[in-house]
Structure formats: C-alpha cells, structure tokens
Design a protein around this motif. Structure first.
Motif, PDB file in Angstrom:
ATOM      1  N   THR A  57       0.832  -1.204   0.000  1.00 45.53           N
ATOM      2  CA  THR A  57       0.000   0.000   0.000  1.00 45.53           C
ATOM      3  C   THR A  57       0.867   1.255   0.000  1.00 45.53           C
ATOM      4  OG1 THR A  57      -0.122  -0.155   2.425  1.00 45.53           O
ATOM      5  CG2 THR A  57      -1.950  -1.099   1.162  1.00 45.53           C
ATOM      6  N   PRO A  58       0.322   2.389  -0.449  1.00 44.64           N
ATOM      7  CA  PRO A  58       1.110   3.625  -0.535  1.00 44.64           C
ATOM      8  C   PRO A  58       1.599   4.113   0.829  1.00 44.64           C
ATOM      9  CG  PRO A  58      -0.876   3.797  -1.874  1.00 44.64           C
ATOM     10  CD  PRO A  58      -1.013   2.550  -1.055  1.00 44.64           C
ATOM     11  N   ARG A  59       2.798   4.676   0.830  1.00 41.95           N
ATOM     12  CA  ARG A  59       3.321   5.352   2.022  1.00 41.95           C
ATOM     13  C   ARG A  59       2.739   6.767   2.031  1.00 41.95           C
ATOM     14  NH1 ARG A  59       7.884   2.322   3.611  1.00 41.95           N
ATOM     15  NH2 ARG A  59       8.861   1.145   1.909  1.00 41.95           N
ATOM     16  N   THR A  60       1.527   6.901   2.477  1.00 43.12           N
ATOM     17  CA  THR A  60       0.895   8.213   2.425  1.00 43.12           C
ATOM     18  C   THR A  60      -0.066   8.406   3.577  1.00 43.12           C
ATOM     19  OG1 THR A  60      -0.242   9.773   0.949  1.00 43.12           O
ATOM     20  CG2 THR A  60      -1.088   7.519   1.002  1.00 43.12           C
ATOM     21  N   LEU A  61      -0.288   9.673   3.922  1.00 43.47           N
ATOM     22  CA  LEU A  61      -1.300  10.074   4.896  1.00 43.47           C
ATOM     23  C   LEU A  61      -2.284  10.993   4.192  1.00 43.47           C
ATOM     24  CD1 LEU A  61       1.020  10.701   7.948  1.00 43.47           C
ATOM     25  CD2 LEU A  61      -0.948   9.172   7.974  1.00 43.47           C
ATOM     26  N   TYR A  63      -5.357  13.437   4.608  1.00 45.12           N
ATOM     27  CA  TYR A  63      -6.177  14.251   5.507  1.00 45.12           C
ATOM     28  C   TYR A  63      -7.298  14.904   4.707  1.00 45.12           C
ATOM     29  CZ  TYR A  63      -2.405  13.940   8.988  1.00 45.12           C
ATOM     30  OH  TYR A  63      -1.475  13.491   9.885  1.00 45.12           O
ATOM     31  N   ASP A  64      -8.505  14.831   5.241  1.00 47.43           N
ATOM     32  CA  ASP A  64      -9.620  15.539   4.620  1.00 47.43           C
ATOM     33  C   ASP A  64     -10.679  15.810   5.678  1.00 47.43           C
ATOM     34  OD1 ASP A  64     -11.130  16.802   2.654  1.00 47.43           O
ATOM     35  OD2 ASP A  64     -10.644  15.270   1.162  1.00 47.43           O
ATOM     36  N   LEU A  65     -11.607  16.683   5.325  1.00 40.26           N
ATOM     37  CA  LEU A  65     -12.655  17.071   6.261  1.00 40.26           C
ATOM     38  C   LEU A  65     -13.759  16.022   6.296  1.00 40.26           C
ATOM     39  CD1 LEU A  65     -12.988  20.858   5.318  1.00 40.26           C
ATOM     40  CD2 LEU A  65     -11.456  19.804   6.996  1.00 40.26           C
ATOM     41  N   LYS A  66     -14.645  16.170   7.246  1.00 46.71           N
ATOM     42  CA  LYS A  66     -15.800  15.284   7.360  1.00 46.71           C
ATOM     43  C   LYS A  66     -16.624  15.357   6.076  1.00 46.71           C
ATOM     44  CE  LYS A  66     -19.717  14.415  10.463  1.00 46.71           C
ATOM     45  NZ  LYS A  66     -20.428  14.925  11.669  1.00 46.71           N
ATOM     46  N   GLY A  67     -16.894  14.208   5.490  1.00 44.45           N
ATOM     47  CA  GLY A  67     -17.640  14.156   4.238  1.00 44.45           C
ATOM     48  C   GLY A  67     -16.777  14.264   3.001  1.00 44.45           C
ATOM     49  N   GLY A  68     -15.462  14.397   3.178  1.00 47.60           N
ATOM     50  CA  GLY A  68     -14.578  14.595   2.033  1.00 47.60           C
ATOM     51  C   GLY A  68     -14.062  13.328   1.391  1.00 47.60           C
ATOM     52  N   PHE A  69     -14.283  12.177   2.032  1.00 46.29           N
ATOM     53  CA  PHE A  69     -13.733  10.928   1.510  1.00 46.29           C
ATOM     54  C   PHE A  69     -14.684  10.209   0.557  1.00 46.29           C
ATOM     55  CE2 PHE A  69     -11.097  11.713   5.174  1.00 46.29           C
ATOM     56  CZ  PHE A  69      -9.848  11.257   4.786  1.00 46.29           C
ATOM     57  N   GLY A  70     -15.894  10.721   0.403  1.00 48.56           N
ATOM     58  CA  GLY A  70     -16.827  10.081  -0.518  1.00 48.56           C
ATOM     59  C   GLY A  70     -17.148   8.665  -0.083  1.00 48.56           C
ATOM     60  N   THR A  71     -16.971   7.711  -0.994  1.00 49.97           N
ATOM     61  CA  THR A  71     -17.281   6.307  -0.690  1.00 49.97           C
ATOM     62  C   THR A  71     -16.091   5.546  -0.117  1.00 49.97           C
ATOM     63  OG1 THR A  71     -16.725   5.662  -2.964  1.00 49.97           O
ATOM     64  CG2 THR A  71     -19.024   6.230  -2.506  1.00 49.97           C
ATOM     65  N   LEU A  72     -14.939   6.203   0.023  1.00 54.94           N
ATOM     66  CA  LEU A  72     -13.757   5.522   0.555  1.00 54.94           C
ATOM     67  C   LEU A  72     -13.927   5.267   2.047  1.00 54.94           C
ATOM     68  CD1 LEU A  72     -10.864   4.539  -0.209  1.00 54.94           C
ATOM     69  CD2 LEU A  72     -10.042   6.732   0.661  1.00 54.94           C
ATOM     70  N   ARG A  73     -13.690   4.040   2.464  1.00 53.76           N
ATOM     71  CA  ARG A  73     -13.809   3.666   3.868  1.00 53.76           C
ATOM     72  C   ARG A  73     -12.427   3.423   4.465  1.00 53.76           C
ATOM     73  NH1 ARG A  73     -17.642   5.818   3.023  1.00 53.76           N
ATOM     74  NH2 ARG A  73     -19.791   5.077   2.845  1.00 53.76           N
ATOM     75  N   SER A  81     -12.385  -4.530   9.298  1.00 53.61           N
ATOM     76  CA  SER A  81     -12.398  -4.354  10.749  1.00 53.61           C
ATOM     77  C   SER A  81     -12.700  -5.682  11.433  1.00 53.61           C
ATOM     78  CB  SER A  81     -13.444  -3.310  11.137  1.00 53.61           C
ATOM     79  OG  SER A  81     -13.442  -3.104  12.521  1.00 53.61           O
ATOM     80  N   GLN A  82     -11.947  -5.985  12.476  1.00 60.04           N
ATOM     81  CA  GLN A  82     -12.116  -7.252  13.173  1.00 60.04           C
ATOM     82  C   GLN A  82     -13.398  -7.293  13.996  1.00 60.04           C
ATOM     83  OE1 GLN A  82      -9.978  -9.804  12.671  1.00 60.04           O
ATOM     84  NE2 GLN A  82      -9.011  -8.447  11.182  1.00 60.04           N
ATOM     85  N   GLN A  83     -13.861  -6.147  14.399  1.00 62.81           N
ATOM     86  CA  GLN A  83     -15.064  -6.096  15.216  1.00 62.81           C
ATOM     87  C   GLN A  83     -16.047  -5.115  14.606  1.00 62.81           C
ATOM     88  OE1 GLN A  83     -13.763  -5.002  19.116  1.00 62.81           O
ATOM     89  NE2 GLN A  83     -13.037  -7.051  19.626  1.00 62.81           N
ATOM     90  N   GLN A  84     -17.288  -5.447  14.647  1.00 57.18           N
ATOM     91  CA  GLN A  84     -18.312  -4.530  14.176  1.00 57.18           C
ATOM     92  C   GLN A  84     -18.424  -3.368  15.156  1.00 57.18           C
ATOM     93  OE1 GLN A  84     -20.045  -4.593  11.372  1.00 57.18           O
ATOM     94  NE2 GLN A  84     -19.001  -6.452  10.694  1.00 57.18           N
ATOM     95  N   ALA A  85     -18.444  -2.161  14.598  1.00 56.57           N
ATOM     96  CA  ALA A  85     -18.562  -0.992  15.469  1.00 56.57           C
ATOM     97  C   ALA A  85     -19.907  -1.028  16.179  1.00 56.57           C
ATOM     98  CB  ALA A  85     -18.442   0.286  14.642  1.00 56.57           C
ATOM     99  N   TYR A 138      -5.607   1.578   0.378  1.00 55.91           N
ATOM    100  CA  TYR A 138      -4.764   2.266   1.353  1.00 55.91           C
ATOM    101  C   TYR A 138      -4.794   1.522   2.681  1.00 55.91           C
ATOM    102  CZ  TYR A 138      -5.150   6.146  -1.957  1.00 55.91           C
ATOM    103  OH  TYR A 138      -5.119   6.920  -3.090  1.00 55.91           O
ATOM    104  N   HIS A 139      -3.712   1.664   3.436  1.00 59.89           N
ATOM    105  CA  HIS A 139      -3.700   1.125   4.792  1.00 59.89           C
ATOM    106  C   HIS A 139      -4.641   1.971   5.650  1.00 59.89           C
ATOM    107  CE1 HIS A 139      -2.246   0.067   8.819  1.00 59.89           C
ATOM    108  NE2 HIS A 139      -1.733  -1.022   8.267  1.00 59.89           N
ATOM    109  N   PRO A 140      -5.341   1.362   6.620  1.00 57.29           N
ATOM    110  CA  PRO A 140      -6.249   2.148   7.471  1.00 57.29           C
ATOM    111  C   PRO A 140      -5.577   3.334   8.155  1.00 57.29           C
ATOM    112  CG  PRO A 140      -6.657  -0.191   7.781  1.00 57.29           C
ATOM    113  CD  PRO A 140      -5.455  -0.084   6.889  1.00 57.29           C
ATOM    114  N   ARG A 141      -4.275   3.214   8.461  1.00 58.68           N
ATOM    115  CA  ARG A 141      -3.573   4.334   9.095  1.00 58.68           C
ATOM    116  C   ARG A 141      -3.440   5.526   8.160  1.00 58.68           C
ATOM    117  NH1 ARG A 141       0.640   0.704  11.145  1.00 58.68           N
ATOM    118  NH2 ARG A 141       1.969   1.596   9.538  1.00 58.68           N
ATOM    119  N   SER A 142      -3.594   5.301   6.855  1.00 62.67           N
ATOM    120  CA  SER A 142      -3.454   6.396   5.895  1.00 62.67           C
ATOM    121  C   SER A 142      -4.657   7.331   5.900  1.00 62.67           C
ATOM    122  CB  SER A 142      -3.261   5.838   4.473  1.00 62.67           C
ATOM    123  OG  SER A 142      -2.006   5.206   4.335  1.00 62.67           O
ATOM    124  N   ILE A 143      -5.792   6.863   6.374  1.00 65.22           N
ATOM    125  CA  ILE A 143      -7.035   7.635   6.304  1.00 65.22           C
ATOM    126  C   ILE A 143      -7.212   8.430   7.598  1.00 65.22           C
ATOM    127  CG2 ILE A 143      -9.508   7.532   5.892  1.00 65.22           C
ATOM    128  CD1 ILE A 143      -7.752   6.467   3.601  1.00 65.22           C
TER     129      ILE A 143
END
Length: 521
Positions: A57-61, A63-73, A81-85, A138-143
């Motif tokens: 996965t990309p070495r990247t971080l 950053y975006d505002l609430k609602g800025g990621f569109g359909t990306l999770r 995710s190992q556990q359901q929120a 992307y790795h979850p840490r990137s989001i």
C-alpha cells in the motif's frame, strides 16, 4: 532504499494525489520475468492484511474534512475491521434512535472495480469525489478524517488561513500528530529520503500545512521536504484577495523550511489549444497537473536513479527553494496538433555531454506554465532548471536526425551547457550518455480523462517534457503578493509578512549573488 512518505491535505490535493497513485499502480508488473524500471519500494510499503495476506500500500497520509472521503472507507477489503462498530452502552435503557449521515452510493466505476469487471469510462459528471476514480487500496492508518469541519460547509467554511493553523495546533496538542500519524510510517523506512506534501496554499489548508511543516522540520532535519502548493482561480475580487493573502502566508511560512516549494495554479490561466479540458472539473484539471508532477519526479523512483536533489541546488547554493513548474506534450511524429510545442523556448537551446549528465539551455517558455500567470513581459534571468523528458518513441533517433527543428525544441543538439536534464527515453541517443533511461511514457489509464491530450493511438502513453525552474519571474510574483498583503492584512501582521516576503524576494531578483558565488580579490 530511499523511501518517500507523502502527505495529502484537503480535497484539491487529494484529487491530484489520487491521479498520482493511480499512475504508480499502473507501473506494477505481475510477470516474474518482467521487472518494472520503477522501484515501487520508494512509494509503497509491504504489510499483512486480514487472514495473513501480503499487502502493498502507498506510504501516504490522507487528511480531509468530514464528508470529504466520498465512498472511501477506512477499512477496505484488505483490512476489514475485526469487530463490528457498536454504540457504547449508557445509563439510558429506553428506546434508542440512531441518526446516520446519508450513505454515499458508489459510482459505477468503483462498483465494477470491486466486482473485478472492466469499468466504464469516467466523465466529469460521474466523478463527485476524488475517491470515485481511486484505484488503490490504502492502509487504514493512511485515512485521517478531521471531524471539526465539514466539507463545503456554509456555516463553518474552511477558508481562513488562521483557522487551519489553529486546527493543527489544537489537534497536535491533544494527541501529537507526528507521533500518531507520521512516526509509524517513518519507522518502517530503511532510509527516509523525503516527505512529499500535496496541499492547497490559498485556504485554511495552507495554515494547517504550515504548522505541520514546522513540526516536520524540527523532527526530521535531514529529510527533504517537497511541497506542491495548489492555488485556485476565484472570479470574485474579494475571494481573489483572500486567496492571494493566504498563498503569501503559506509561501512565507513553508518555503524557507522546504527543499522544494512549488506554487501550482490549478488550472493554469493560459492553456494550449490542443488540450480538451473541462475547467470546471477538478478531475480534469488535477489530471493535467498530475502529468507534470509525476513526470518531473520520475527520476526519484527509477531503479537506476541519481542525485535529483543536488541538481536543484543550482548556483545559489540551495537558497532558492521556490520553483516554477512547466510542461509540454511531445507531439507524435507526423501528428498535426493545433499548436506546436515550445519545448525549448523561442531562443535556440543547446546540449552537450558533461560526465553522465545532459546539459541544455534554460528557458521559461513552455506550452503549459503552472506557476506564473502574469509574465513581466521582459526577458527573465533563469538561475537554475531541472528538466525531465520522457516517452520519445523508438523512431526518435531517426526522427531527430531527419527533423532538426524537433531536436532543437527538445534541446537535444550540441552546444553550450546550462541546465541539467534527466531523459527518460525508449533509446539512448547517440550523442548522449544519460543517467535516467526507461521505456515508460506517461500512461493514460482508465481513471484518467481520455480526451485531455491529442493522441492518434489512445492505447499508448504520452511523451512529456517537464521542468522545475528557478527564475527572476518569482521575484515579480512575490512583489505582487507584497502589494496585495499591504492592502488587505491587518496592521498587527502586516509588517512581519511584508518583510518576510521581501527577504525571500531578494533571492529572485536579477543580478543577485550569494556569498558563495562571490570571489574575494
């Protein structure tokens, strides 16, 4: 290994960076006998996903505002995710009413990618967010979603430079952003080469990025910082003045702490007639910018790379860190394009061998100028220039012999040396000993606007000439910034900002000479 970690701040930057990552993904080869000339370890990191599967996965971080990621999770198919929120249990035992934001539905392109079937052609109408044309996991840490502000909010717009500055300070005070976000990626690197930052400079993201770079400079002193600073085009005068003031603050704060600071107009004011571009579509305009950024940084990720950073130092001893970005499309042979490319400018250019570097005359006259929109109208002094040419086809050697005009445009003929140029070619030209050679053109993949550039064969990539230039035109631009700042900024901040811009401007005035350039009698 010389890794590069990227940081992406905000919508405009994420549009540009998404094109960048899609192109990097297209360089992967899946045949063990075929090796890509691109070293993927520079920008990608290995890892372990769900069920122990290997990931890259990309070495990247991001950053975006609430609602800025569109359909990306945050958690994708590689890292479910190992556990359901679940909602935390409180003292209330009555009926619960759960309120959720409206779910953004996937466009057809993303749905087809998930199902593993050929996706449809994208258009400006079908791209609503940068995630709509994303092809990379992307790795979850990137989001990293910043919930304090919402995308396109009217009540709390994320436009004022000091708002972004304050947001960073508050978040960093709460949880130390470098420790939480940057350090896990940095500790994976064998030898961190640079931090590449995509950011807007003319709104609150400029203030956010300025504080971020300040922290990075303290923490990673020996690491290069490359900043691609995007500026928009606003029609209303009041917003224009606000954008210019924000850009001035960002330039004054970041450029002294960076290795490369490159202001980029998105989109440029003047464009060649051979482009077919929708100026109202961020997908289109960011695609154009990405073709230049991806090309000029190509030497940093080739397997046989050289010292790209040393070439940027120039005769000023590395004090001039603000660069203009320019590019031009290399026309296909016998191709009839409405407007010919000014790859080497109106004045004759020249090259000759010097060691293993190719030298060419410097120019600021390219088809597409991403930085300067109001040319001073007189001949400018060019202090330094790094140029990258990619994608001359297999008949280039014969073409250059038969067409001296094309050779002159590309700056590929013998003469006086002035500027270093890295050439990514299909072939080695007979009079060159170039350090960067690859068959790669700029690929036109299915996530890219298909009709942006003129091409006879739509399945082949592009030949592009791109340049980073340090010239006296930057002094002219900063002078205009000073004039605007003197009229719009409050007294408490005005003097420091005008003086700071003045100190930077002196480096880009004609005839300027550093102490290292002078010789004592």
């Amino acid at each position: 290994m010389h890794e590069i970690i990227s940081l992406q701040f905000g919508q405009r930057s994420n549009y540009l960076a998404t094109h960048f990552w899609n192109v990097q993904e297209s360089y992967f080869t899946y045949n063990q006998e075929e090796q890509s000339p691109v070293d993927h370890d520079v920008h990608f990191r290995p890892g372990i996903g769900i069920d122990g599967i290997e990931t890259f996965t990309p070495r990247t971080l991001i950053y975006d505002l609430k609602g800025g990621f569109g359909t990306l999770r945050k958690y994708n198919a590689l890292y479910k995710s190992q556990q359901q929120a679940s909602l935390p249990k409180g003292l209330w035992h009555g009926n619960e009413v759960v309120q959720q934001q409206p779910i953004i539905t996937q466009n057809e392109y993303q749905r087809c990618l998930d199902e593993g079937v050929p996706p449809p052609q994208l258009s400006a109408e079908t791209v609503r967010y940068w995630s709509d044309f994303n092809r990379v996991y992307y790795h979850p840490r990137s989001i990293v979603q910043l919930n304090d502000y919402e995308l396109n909010s009217i009540l709390m717009p994320f436009e004022n430079w000091h708002v972004g500055e304050e947001l960073f300070e508050n978040l960093d005070k709460e949880q130390d952003l470098l420790d939480r976000d940057i350090r896990p990626f940095a500790e994976e690197c064998d030898q961190l080469r640079a931090l590449q930052i995509f950011t807007a400079s003319d709104d609150a993201w400029g203030g956010f990025a300025s504080k971020y770079v300040e922290r990075l400079s303290d923490e990673y002193r020996r690491v290069g910082v490359w900043v691609w600073a995007l500026e928009g085009r606003e029609k209303m005068l009041k917003k224009q003045l606000n954008q210019t003031t924000n850009s001035a603050r960002t330039l004054c704060a970041i450029s002294p702490q960076s290795t490369i600071y490159c202001p980029i107009l998105d989109p440029p004011y003047s464009l060649p007639s051979y482009l077919s571009i929708d100026l109202q579509s961020e997908w289109d305009t960011s695609a154009l910018v990405s073709s230049a950024v991806e090309t000029i940084t190509m030497p940093t990720r080739l397997r046989h790379n050289g010292d790209f950073e040393t070439s940027l130092i120039g005769e000023g001893g590395g004090l001039r860190r603000i660069f203009e970005l320019q590019s031009a499309i290399i026309p296909e042979r016998d191709d009839q394009i409405n407007q010919p490319s000014n790859l080497a400018g109106k004045t004759p250019s020249a090259t000759e061998n010097e060691g293993n570097k190719v030298k060419v005359d410097m120019t600021t006259d390219f088809d597409i100028d991403f930085t300067v929109h109001n040319n001073p109208g007189k001949e400018q002094q060019v202090f330094n220039q790094v140029r990258v040419i990619r994608g001359l086809d297999e008949s280039s050697e014969e073409s250059l012999k038969d067409d001296p005009r094309l050779a002159r445009k590309l700056g590929l003929h013998k003469g006086r040396p002035n500027v270093e140029m890295f050439v990514a070619l299909f072939i080695t030209l007979p009079f060159n000993n170039v350090p960067f050679q690859t068959h790669l053109r700029f690929p036109i993949i299915d996530s890219y606007p298909r009709n942006l550039f003129p091409r006879r064969n739509r399945d082949t990539g592009l030949g592009i000439c791109a340049a980073l230039t340090s010239s006296s035109r930057m002094g002219y631009m900063i002078k205009n910034m000073q004039t605007t700042v003197a009229r719009t900024v409050a007294v408490a901040e005005r003097e420091a900002l005008v003086n700071g811009l003045g100190e930077i401007r002196e480096l880009y005035e004609e005839g300027w000479m550093s102490d290292s350039d002078s010789v004592d009698d």
